[in-house]
Motif scaffolding. Sequence first.
Motif, PDB file in Angstrom:
ATOM      1  N   TYR A   1      -8.398   2.742  -4.942  1.00  0.00           N
ATOM      2  CA  TYR A   1      -7.983   4.116  -4.655  1.00  0.00           C
ATOM      3  C   TYR A   1      -8.966   4.747  -3.658  1.00  0.00           C
ATOM      4  N   THR A   2      -8.437   5.311  -2.583  1.00  0.00           N
ATOM      5  CA  THR A   2      -9.261   6.017  -1.612  1.00  0.00           C
ATOM      6  C   THR A   2      -8.656   7.385  -1.345  1.00  0.00           C
ATOM      7  N   ALA A   3      -9.448   8.421  -1.598  1.00  0.00           N
ATOM      8  CA  ALA A   3      -8.982   9.782  -1.350  1.00  0.00           C
ATOM      9  C   ALA A   3      -9.635  10.328  -0.098  1.00  0.00           C
ATOM     10  N   THR A   4      -8.878  11.106   0.655  1.00  0.00           N
ATOM     11  CA  THR A   4      -9.423  11.773   1.838  1.00  0.00           C
ATOM     12  C   THR A   4      -9.198  13.275   1.696  1.00  0.00           C
ATOM     13  N   LEU A   5     -10.050  14.012   2.344  1.00  0.00           N
ATOM     14  CA  LEU A   5      -9.938  15.468   2.293  1.00  0.00           C
ATOM     15  C   LEU A   5     -10.188  16.042   3.674  1.00  0.00           C
ATOM     16  N   ASP A   6      -9.284  16.901   4.124  1.00  0.00           N
ATOM     17  CA  ASP A   6      -9.468  17.660   5.354  1.00  0.00           C
ATOM     18  C   ASP A   6      -9.469  19.130   4.939  1.00  0.00           C
ATOM     19  N   ALA A   7     -10.655  19.690   4.803  1.00  0.00           N
ATOM     20  CA  ALA A   7     -10.766  21.064   4.316  1.00  0.00           C
ATOM     21  C   ALA A   7     -10.276  22.075   5.352  1.00  0.00           C
ATOM     22  N   ASP A   8     -10.250  21.673   6.612  1.00  0.00           N
ATOM     23  CA  ASP A   8      -9.777  22.591   7.653  1.00  0.00           C
ATOM     24  C   ASP A   8      -8.273  22.804   7.557  1.00  0.00           C
ATOM     25  N   THR A   9      -7.543  21.694   7.378  1.00  0.00           N
ATOM     26  CA  THR A   9      -6.083  21.788   7.270  1.00  0.00           C
ATOM     27  C   THR A   9      -5.631  21.929   5.825  1.00  0.00           C
TER      28      THR A   9
ATOM     29  N   ILE B   1      -3.459   4.060  -2.030  1.00  0.00           N
ATOM     30  CA  ILE B   1      -3.572   2.963  -2.997  1.00  0.00           C
ATOM     31  C   ILE B   1      -3.346   1.660  -2.248  1.00  0.00           C
ATOM     32  N   THR B   2      -4.303   0.777  -2.353  1.00  0.00           N
ATOM     33  CA  THR B   2      -4.254  -0.508  -1.643  1.00  0.00           C
ATOM     34  C   THR B   2      -3.831  -1.626  -2.583  1.00  0.00           C
ATOM     35  N   ALA B   3      -3.015  -2.522  -2.073  1.00  0.00           N
ATOM     36  CA  ALA B   3      -2.598  -3.711  -2.833  1.00  0.00           C
ATOM     37  C   ALA B   3      -2.140  -3.321  -4.236  1.00  0.00           C
ATOM     38  N   SER B   4      -1.089  -2.552  -4.303  1.00  0.00           N
ATOM     39  CA  SER B   4      -0.639  -1.962  -5.566  1.00  0.00           C
ATOM     40  C   SER B   4      -0.367  -3.024  -6.642  1.00  0.00           C
ATOM     41  N   GLN B   5      -0.581  -2.599  -7.881  1.00  0.00           N
ATOM     42  CA  GLN B   5      -0.329  -3.449  -9.044  1.00  0.00           C
ATOM     43  C   GLN B   5       0.646  -2.731  -9.977  1.00  0.00           C
ATOM     44  N   LEU B   6       1.268  -3.497 -10.856  1.00  0.00           N
ATOM     45  CA  LEU B   6       2.230  -2.895 -11.788  1.00  0.00           C
ATOM     46  C   LEU B   6       1.566  -1.781 -12.602  1.00  0.00           C
TER      47      LEU B   6
ATOM     48  N   ASN C   1       0.842  -1.190   0.000  1.00  0.00           N
ATOM     49  CA  ASN C   1       0.000   0.000   0.000  1.00  0.00           C
ATOM     50  C   ASN C   1       0.882   1.247   0.000  1.00  0.00           C
ATOM     51  N   CYS C   2       0.305   2.345  -0.433  1.00  0.00           N
ATOM     52  CA  CYS C   2       1.046   3.612  -0.346  1.00  0.00           C
ATOM     53  C   CYS C   2       0.061   4.770  -0.226  1.00  0.00           C
ATOM     54  N   THR C   3       0.587   5.888   0.259  1.00  0.00           N
ATOM     55  CA  THR C   3      -0.230   7.084   0.435  1.00  0.00           C
ATOM     56  C   THR C   3       0.498   8.289  -0.140  1.00  0.00           C
ATOM     57  N   LEU C   4      -0.221   9.015  -0.976  1.00  0.00           N
ATOM     58  CA  LEU C   4       0.319  10.227  -1.588  1.00  0.00           C
ATOM     59  C   LEU C   4      -0.350  11.432  -0.943  1.00  0.00           C
ATOM     60  N   GLN C   5       0.403  12.513  -0.799  1.00  0.00           N
ATOM     61  CA  GLN C   5      -0.098  13.681  -0.093  1.00  0.00           C
ATOM     62  C   GLN C   5      -0.281  14.881  -1.014  1.00  0.00           C
ATOM     63  N   CYS C   6      -1.245  15.714  -0.653  1.00  0.00           N
ATOM     64  CA  CYS C   6      -1.512  16.940  -1.404  1.00  0.00           C
ATOM     65  C   CYS C   6      -1.914  18.024  -0.408  1.00  0.00           C
ATOM     66  N   ASN C   7      -1.167  19.128  -0.396  1.00  0.00           N
ATOM     67  CA  ASN C   7      -1.498  20.279   0.440  1.00  0.00           C
ATOM     68  C   ASN C   7      -1.793  21.461  -0.470  1.00  0.00           C
ATOM     69  N   TYR C   8      -2.801  22.238  -0.128  1.00  0.00           N
ATOM     70  CA  TYR C   8      -3.176  23.332  -1.013  1.00  0.00           C
ATOM     71  C   TYR C   8      -3.442  24.607  -0.236  1.00  0.00           C
ATOM     72  N   THR C   9      -3.359  25.710  -0.963  1.00  0.00           N
ATOM     73  CA  THR C   9      -3.660  27.013  -0.350  1.00  0.00           C
ATOM     74  C   THR C   9      -4.749  27.732  -1.138  1.00  0.00           C
ATOM     75  N   VAL C  10      -5.410  26.995  -2.044  1.00  0.00           N
ATOM     76  CA  VAL C  10      -6.419  27.602  -2.909  1.00  0.00           C
ATOM     77  C   VAL C  10      -7.591  28.101  -2.087  1.00  0.00           C
ATOM     78  N   SER C  11      -7.993  29.336  -2.372  1.00  0.00           N
ATOM     79  CA  SER C  11      -9.127  29.921  -1.667  1.00  0.00           C
ATOM     80  C   SER C  11      -9.848  30.898  -2.596  1.00  0.00           C
ATOM     81  N   PRO C  12     -11.159  30.916  -2.610  1.00  0.00           N
ATOM     82  CA  PRO C  12     -12.043  29.968  -1.940  1.00  0.00           C
ATOM     83  C   PRO C  12     -11.987  28.597  -2.602  1.00  0.00           C
ATOM     84  N   PHE C  13     -12.287  27.590  -1.806  1.00  0.00           N
ATOM     85  CA  PHE C  13     -12.168  26.209  -2.274  1.00  0.00           C
ATOM     86  C   PHE C  13     -13.498  25.731  -2.837  1.00  0.00           C
TER      87      PHE C  13
END
Lengths: 113, 113
Positions: free
Chosen positions: A62-70, A77-82, A18-30
């Motif tokens: 694929y599972t995406a999460t969003l924390d609009a506060d932070t 990505i679960t059980a990755s494939q080639l 499994n792996c996790t990719l990160q995304c941080n943003y400063t876009v406003s308004p969202f």
Amino acid sequence: KNQVEQSPQSLIILEGKNCTLQCNYTVSPFSNLRWYKQDTGRGPVSLTIMTFSENTKSNGRYTATLDADTKQSSLHITASQLSDSASYICVVSEGGGGNKLTFGTGTQLKVEL
Amino acid sequence: KAGVTQTPRYLIKTRGQQVTLSCSPISGHRSVSWYQQTPGQGLQFLFEYFSETQRNKGNFPGRFSGRQFSNSRSEMNVSTLELGDSALYLCASRSQGDTGELFFGEGSRLTVL
């Protein structure tokens, strides 16, 4: 200035892990946040779109999460494939009717045997 | 439903020449946007057209121009080509609304010699 930062820049994992990719943003308004998968030499393909009120959304392995506060999102990505080897791009849409999109530079994922 | 079609897929030009790229959006989509993608730079927004009008524009010099026709097909033109214009040029069409999903074409790979 609206920005979208992704980490790590590149990642190598073994098939099945499994792996996790990160995304941080400063876009406003969202308005919404999207994750795209781009295979080498191809156009990006949408994986998920999340609005302010959604904090998780799945598309197969694929599972995406969003924390609009932070102002952070992750793509797990679960059980990755080639075939998961690709660039993953985080895109944030500005609200207010401007329809402007801010793109991250992507995380290059390589899945190895 | 046919996807976004871009032509040509590959082309080679020399410095000083001009080039025109074409994009046919998904049927019913009235928004077409263009992006430049180079290694390490990610996707850079060029411009967006909606119903034949330019709605948004990125930070590119005036050598980059575009237009949209009444059937929503779009073209972009780059004049006086420079070596740095070598890139993958992607077109995307969007369904209605601010959360409208972006559908990308396969891109036009431009090499400037």
